[in-house]
Design a protein around this motif. Structure first.
Motif, PDB file in Angstrom:
ATOM      1  N   ASP A  23      39.014  13.655  29.291  1.00 19.57           N
ATOM      2  CA  ASP A  23      38.475  13.829  28.024  1.00 19.57           C
ATOM      3  C   ASP A  23      38.404  12.704  27.331  1.00 19.57           C
ATOM      4  O   ASP A  23      39.855  12.320  26.815  1.00 19.57           O
ATOM      5  N   SER A  25      37.753  11.997  24.247  1.00 16.93           N
ATOM      6  CA  SER A  25      38.053  12.258  22.751  1.00 16.93           C
ATOM      7  C   SER A  25      39.624  12.843  22.561  1.00 16.93           C
ATOM      8  O   SER A  25      40.358  12.424  21.699  1.00 16.93           O
ATOM      9  N   ASP A  28      41.305   9.307  22.642  1.00 16.96           N
ATOM     10  CA  ASP A  28      41.049   8.649  21.180  1.00 16.96           C
ATOM     11  C   ASP A  28      42.027   9.408  20.131  1.00 16.96           C
ATOM     12  O   ASP A  28      42.491   8.854  19.124  1.00 16.96           O
ATOM     13  N   ARG A  57      34.234   7.438  15.855  1.00 18.49           N
ATOM     14  CA  ARG A  57      33.921   8.285  16.799  1.00 18.49           C
ATOM     15  C   ARG A  57      34.367   9.489  16.470  1.00 18.49           C
ATOM     16  O   ARG A  57      33.726  10.836  16.802  1.00 18.49           O
ATOM     17  N   MET A  58      35.591   9.791  15.948  1.00 14.73           N
ATOM     18  CA  MET A  58      36.319  11.053  15.535  1.00 14.73           C
ATOM     19  C   MET A  58      35.468  11.529  14.422  1.00 14.73           C
ATOM     20  O   MET A  58      35.315  12.992  14.682  1.00 14.73           O
ATOM     21  N   LYS A  60      32.377  11.493  13.860  1.00 12.02           N
ATOM     22  CA  LYS A  60      31.096  11.876  14.461  1.00 12.02           C
ATOM     23  C   LYS A  60      31.285  13.042  15.124  1.00 12.02           C
ATOM     24  O   LYS A  60      30.804  13.995  15.204  1.00 12.02           O
ATOM     25  N   LEU A  61      32.357  13.145  15.908  1.00 12.25           N
ATOM     26  CA  LEU A  61      32.877  14.422  16.759  1.00 12.25           C
ATOM     27  C   LEU A  61      33.213  15.537  15.824  1.00 12.25           C
ATOM     28  O   LEU A  61      32.651  16.470  16.246  1.00 12.25           O
ATOM     29  N   ARG A  64      30.060  16.936  14.593  1.00 11.44           N
ATOM     30  CA  ARG A  64      29.161  17.313  15.637  1.00 11.44           C
ATOM     31  C   ARG A  64      28.052  16.735  15.499  1.00 11.44           C
ATOM     32  O   ARG A  64      26.812  17.121  15.787  1.00 11.44           O
ATOM     33  N   ASP A  66      25.799  13.538  17.441  1.00 13.20           N
ATOM     34  CA  ASP A  66      25.844  12.854  18.916  1.00 13.20           C
ATOM     35  C   ASP A  66      26.193  11.329  18.786  1.00 13.20           C
ATOM     36  O   ASP A  66      25.962  10.912  17.919  1.00 13.20           O
ATOM     37  N   GLU A  67      27.131  11.062  19.858  1.00 13.10           N
ATOM     38  CA  GLU A  67      27.947   9.860  19.683  1.00 13.10           C
ATOM     39  C   GLU A  67      27.023   8.877  19.584  1.00 13.10           C
ATOM     40  O   GLU A  67      26.950   7.580  19.067  1.00 13.10           O
TER      41      GLU A  67
END
Length: 106
Positions: A23, A25, A28, A57-58, A60-61, A64, A66-67
């Motif tokens: 994974d 994420s 990261d 990126r975190m 965005k995660l 929720r 989309d990357e």
């Protein structure tokens, strides 16, 4: 940095690694945890751009998103150029213990 295996963050990381060792994420998050420890100890990350990208990126995660969504960079003028172009003077606004630049008239 002291790693406490009973900390809820560490427990969640362990569970996620057990669920999927590949994974991205999780990797990261572990690196973000390490870089945060560097920053709070007064050190700088080896590559600030990579650290910034990881934070992005975190976020965005966490939201929720989309990357790939909104990944196109928008050409923005440098902060100094934008302020000079408007002919405005900048001042600092104190927020807690940090100071942020702001346009005058705010």
């Amino acid at each position: 940095m002291e790693i406490n295996p009973e900390n809820p963050i560490m427990e969640e990381l362990r569970l996620r690694v057990e669920a999927d060792k590949n994974d991205k994420s999780v990797k990261d998050l572990v690196l973000l945890l390490f870089e945060t420890a560097l920053l709070t100890s007064g050190f700088s990350p080896a590559d600030p751009n990579t650290c910034g990208s990881r934070i992005h990126r975190m976020l965005k995660l966490g939201f929720r998103i989309d990357e790939d969504a909104g990944s196109a960079d928008v050409d923005m003028p440098d902060f100094e150029d934008a302020a000079d172009a408007k002919g405005s003077k900048r001042k600092l606004i104190r927020l807690g213990s940090s100071a942020l630049p702001s346009s005058s008239g705010s």
